[in-house]
Design a protein around this motif. Sequence first.
Motif, PDB file in Angstrom:
ATOM      1  N   GLY A 296       7.276  -3.152 -19.208  1.00 20.20           N
ATOM      2  CA  GLY A 296       8.023  -3.301 -17.969  1.00 20.20           C
ATOM      3  C   GLY A 296       8.923  -4.521 -17.916  1.00 20.20           C
ATOM      4  N   ASP A 334      12.215  -8.241 -15.004  1.00 14.72           N
ATOM      5  CA  ASP A 334      11.142  -7.305 -14.656  1.00 14.72           C
ATOM      6  C   ASP A 334      11.787  -6.000 -14.219  1.00 14.72           C
ATOM      7  N   THR A 336      10.398  -3.217 -13.541  1.00 15.44           N
ATOM      8  CA  THR A 336       9.603  -2.423 -12.602  1.00 15.44           C
ATOM      9  C   THR A 336       9.997  -2.692 -11.153  1.00 15.44           C
TER      10      THR A 336
END
Length: 430
Positions: A296, A334, A336
């Motif tokens: 991720g 990141d 995600t």
Amino acid sequence: MTTSTLPTRAPLLAGDFESSYPDLVRLLTRHAGSADAARELLHDTWLRLAQAEMPPAANAPAYAYATARHLLVDQHRQRSTARAAEATAAQPMATDADTIPRAAAHRQALATVERALAALPLRTREIYLQHRLLDTTQAELAAAHGVSLATVEREVARAAATVQRALAPRQGQPEGALPSARRRGLGALLGLGALLGSGGLLWRLWQEQVPHWQVAWRTLRGQQARHTLPDGSRVTLDAQTILELSFYGARRYGVLHGGAAFFDVARDTARPFALDCGTLRVTVLGTRFAVERQAGQVRVEVEHGRVRVERMDASPGALGGVVELDVGDSLLVDTTDAGAPLPAPQRTAATAPWREGRLGFDRATLAEIAERLSRYHPRTLEVDPRVAGWRVTAEVRIGLADEWLRHVLPRALKVRVVDTAAGLRIGPRR
């Protein structure tokens, strides 16, 4: 060719392929023109077959030879089409009063087709255009893309329906109307036969949408690989990395599915190089940079030149959706956290240190460290959930990863590393 350089999920038994490799090279040399070209063709053949949905069960060498011949025919067809399209595009265009409005209408129709095709998945678009513009048979496309014939048929029908819907307002049909089965062929669409027959527009569409060169590489655990690309660029792959590249007439494009890669991209202002990592896109004209995709997160590091990083899931015009990196910059994203602004770049001491056999961790969790080291360690690494979030700053020599796990890590944290039937387990020290 040795089994250590071949993908792990192969449709042919490695022994069968390897034992027949010299004979296959000899047979294909007569068609490819040189032994080097034959070996490259066999390597591409193996990669294609390694991703096939229905691997052949018998006579693997013969199946490999037939697939290689299909790929070679496809390469010749693409080169011939490119030469013919380029020659047609170079011809002077008529300028009579009737031609100018038709050309404008063709350009508008082409823009409509391009938008419709751009909205399709990459595989669907490529299968459709290769079938319609290059006359590649559906059977050849199934073998080249590693899918079933039924899948190719569905992809062609899906793309044709999309194009038909986009052109419906120009054909006097209600917008959104579905085409009949008889009208799903691209050449049968009203006005589009003339569109694709106007040389310059066909050449532009071919340059934008049909790849001239494609490859898919996958490295194994503990294996690194170096490759030179057709434009003179070079790429170095870390262990357990999956990378796909496609070169078009007007752009160079890649997808990093996982792992890490270092790119030395040849400068070409007419053909930018774009690399997708999930929802993140990295774009350069010519530079040296590294990208790593894991759990991720995507890390981008620049050794030379400038790199543009863009969140593809950000709203248009959103602040923080684009960041430019200079020499020595790094960016950890990141992926995600959908649509979140990109963080500020940081300075990095070294770009892709794994090329020199070492890894650096800056307050990384034990879970992240174990996942990274598992690309090289011969055994499975498991982390107890109770310590998975504990953070460590360290530099690890890849060749001494096992010693670091067993002897150095327990001194830095209150953990112990024990052998299990599956591999090594990192847990709390009692």
